[in-house]
Design an enzyme around this catalytic site. Sequence first.
Site, mmCIF file in Angstrom:
data_model
loop_
_atom_site.group_PDB
_atom_site.id
_atom_site.type_symbol
_atom_site.label_atom_id
_atom_site.label_comp_id
_atom_site.label_asym_id
_atom_site.label_seq_id
_atom_site.Cartn_x
_atom_site.Cartn_y
_atom_site.Cartn_z
ATOM 1 N N PRO A 22 0.838 -1.213 0.000
ATOM 2 C CA PRO A 22 0.000 0.000 0.000
ATOM 3 C C PRO A 22 0.870 1.259 0.000
ATOM 4 C CG PRO A 22 0.170 -0.856 2.221
ATOM 5 C CD PRO A 22 0.973 -1.788 1.350
ATOM 6 N N MET A 23 1.514 1.500 -1.144
ATOM 7 C CA MET A 23 2.475 2.615 -1.237
ATOM 8 C C MET A 23 1.710 3.935 -1.338
ATOM 9 S SD MET A 23 5.154 0.940 -3.970
ATOM 10 C CE MET A 23 3.913 0.240 -5.035
ATOM 11 N N HIS B 8 9.084 3.783 4.292
ATOM 12 C CA HIS B 8 9.394 3.759 5.724
ATOM 13 C C HIS B 8 9.585 2.347 6.244
ATOM 14 C CE1 HIS B 8 8.315 7.951 5.415
ATOM 15 N NE2 HIS B 8 9.080 8.101 6.493
ATOM 16 N N ALA C 207 8.604 -8.903 3.542
ATOM 17 C CA ALA C 207 8.678 -7.652 2.779
ATOM 18 C C ALA C 207 10.065 -7.055 2.915
ATOM 19 C CB ALA C 207 7.642 -6.651 3.288
ATOM 20 N N GLY C 208 10.508 -6.426 1.826
ATOM 21 C CA GLY C 208 11.803 -5.746 1.867
ATOM 22 C C GLY C 208 12.825 -6.474 1.027
ATOM 23 N N GLY D 296 6.750 -3.892 -2.862
ATOM 24 C CA GLY D 296 6.461 -2.492 -3.128
ATOM 25 C C GLY D 296 7.190 -1.949 -4.335
ATOM 26 N N THR D 297 8.509 -1.732 -4.181
ATOM 27 C CA THR D 297 9.288 -1.018 -5.202
ATOM 28 C C THR D 297 9.079 -1.587 -6.615
ATOM 29 O OG1 THR D 297 10.944 -0.547 -3.500
ATOM 30 C CG2 THR D 297 11.591 -0.167 -5.767
HETATM 31 C C1 FMN Z 1 7.015 4.304 -2.860
HETATM 32 C C2 FMN Z 1 6.730 3.564 -1.591
HETATM 33 C C3 FMN Z 1 5.772 4.059 -0.727
HETATM 34 C C4 FMN Z 1 5.447 3.332 0.423
HETATM 35 N N1 FMN Z 1 4.439 3.801 1.224
HETATM 36 C C5 FMN Z 1 3.978 3.020 2.222
HETATM 37 C C6 FMN Z 1 2.811 3.403 2.950
HETATM 38 O O1 FMN Z 1 2.222 4.455 2.735
HETATM 39 N N2 FMN Z 1 2.363 2.553 3.909
HETATM 40 C C7 FMN Z 1 2.985 1.349 4.153
HETATM 41 O O2 FMN Z 1 2.502 0.590 4.967
HETATM 42 N N3 FMN Z 1 4.115 1.002 3.511
HETATM 43 C C8 FMN Z 1 4.605 1.783 2.547
HETATM 44 N N4 FMN Z 1 5.735 1.397 1.871
HETATM 45 C C9 FMN Z 1 6.468 0.190 2.307
HETATM 46 C C10 FMN Z 1 5.809 -1.072 1.783
HETATM 47 O O3 FMN Z 1 4.657 -1.375 2.557
HETATM 48 C C11 FMN Z 1 6.716 -2.318 1.808
HETATM 49 O O4 FMN Z 1 7.107 -2.640 3.120
HETATM 50 C C12 FMN Z 1 7.968 -2.213 0.969
HETATM 51 O O5 FMN Z 1 7.710 -1.603 -0.265
HETATM 52 C C13 FMN Z 1 8.562 -3.604 0.743
HETATM 53 O O6 FMN Z 1 9.861 -3.525 0.270
HETATM 54 P P1 FMN Z 1 10.252 -3.398 -1.288
HETATM 55 O O7 FMN Z 1 10.006 -1.982 -1.613
HETATM 56 O O8 FMN Z 1 11.683 -3.780 -1.314
HETATM 57 O O9 FMN Z 1 9.364 -4.333 -2.067
HETATM 58 C C14 FMN Z 1 6.107 2.118 0.727
HETATM 59 C C15 FMN Z 1 7.097 1.657 -0.133
HETATM 60 C C16 FMN Z 1 7.419 2.353 -1.287
HETATM 61 C C17 FMN Z 1 8.471 1.800 -2.211
#
Ligand code: FMN
Length: 323
Positions: free
Chosen positions: A21-22, A145, A170-171, A193-194
């Site tokens: 949920p970015m 975050h 995640a991550g 996410g990314t």
């Molecule tokens: C552009 C972006 C915005 C994000 N915004 C949120 C958010 O609003 N709420 C949230 O729970 N996680 C947010 N995340 C973190 C994601 O929930 C998730 O943990 C993360 O993207 C996983 O790692 P990855 O980016 O390596 O896939 C965000 C990640 C990205 C990349």
Amino acid sequence: MTIRTALTEKFGLEYPIVSAPMGSVAGGRLAAAVSNAGALGLVGGGYGDSEWLHTELSTARSETTRPWGVGLITWHATHEILELALSYEPPAFMLSFGDPRPFVRAIKEAGCTLICQVQDVEDGRAAKAAGADIIVAQGTEAGGHGADRSTLPLVPAVVDAVAPTPVLAAGGIADGRGLAAALMLGAAGALIGTRFYAAIEALGHESAKEYIVAAKGRDTERTRVFDVVRQHAWPRPYTGRAIRNRFMERWGRREDDLSEALEEEIPRFRAAVRDGDFETAMIWAGEAVDLILDVAPAGELVRRIGAETEACLQHASELLRKT
Ligand SMILES: Cc1cc2nc3c(=O)[nH]c(=O)nc-3n(C[C@H](O)[C@H](O)[C@H](O)COP(=O)(O)O)c2cc1C
């Protein structure tokens, strides 16, 4: 052959994949495209802009008949925003960053599956005790975050601590190798996410997606400078991982100086966000940018990661030989 886990069973998914949920990136089109491809798409409710939520939640609800969901930033959430989101009847509701307890009852009474994202083992136990149906263990490699534990040791530790509650990793996961590895760690799937930021349906500037395609993992770094300039009072231990830019280089480790210079810096920063000037505005992105080489339709990404995962699991079983 299909992969079956507690996650796929719960929502009737074809792949054990959830799109993160970015905030302001994961709108209704992205969430629906992910869900329509057989994974679970989440709308990024972020800080809870009600106009944005109305638009994106109605898009998600009208563009898919499959399960989808919405996420909010827990420490910033209000009951009003929660009720707004629940009025769109999302089958899944995700809370990240902070104590979920004030919101659990309303989410459960609405019949949603509650997903809580945590950054440490103790927070995983607390989320389980609060009533989470699914727990996301988020490593520091993540974009946006997060905190400071690494995905590889964190995920199995959370799996052990909260069993039998299903855990998602995640991550740092952007392809089928990462997802297969997460399954080997005991996860029921991955929250990604990314990789989905660089999807056609993701919101935001097209040039941000190109930055993600071009960046290397080493170009990303955890920082607080964007929270300071946006005046978002993120509690410790949270920081955000972004692609390093001039603004980070100028103010990194000088957050106090930045706080003193806000009168000048805030208008500059807002203009940069509006104009898509990413040497000042942030692009949240994780270490897995090394693995992201194209901007593609979200459905194609789901199917691609799913097929790669199946191939990896097949290959893994072939490593076993009867002696
Ligand atoms: C552009 C972006 C915005 C994000 N915004 C949120 C958010 O609003 N709420 C949230 O729970 N996680 C947010 N995340 C973190 C994601 O929930 C998730 O943990 C993360 O993207 C996983 O790692 P990855 O980016 O390596 O896939 C965000 C990640 C990205 C990349």
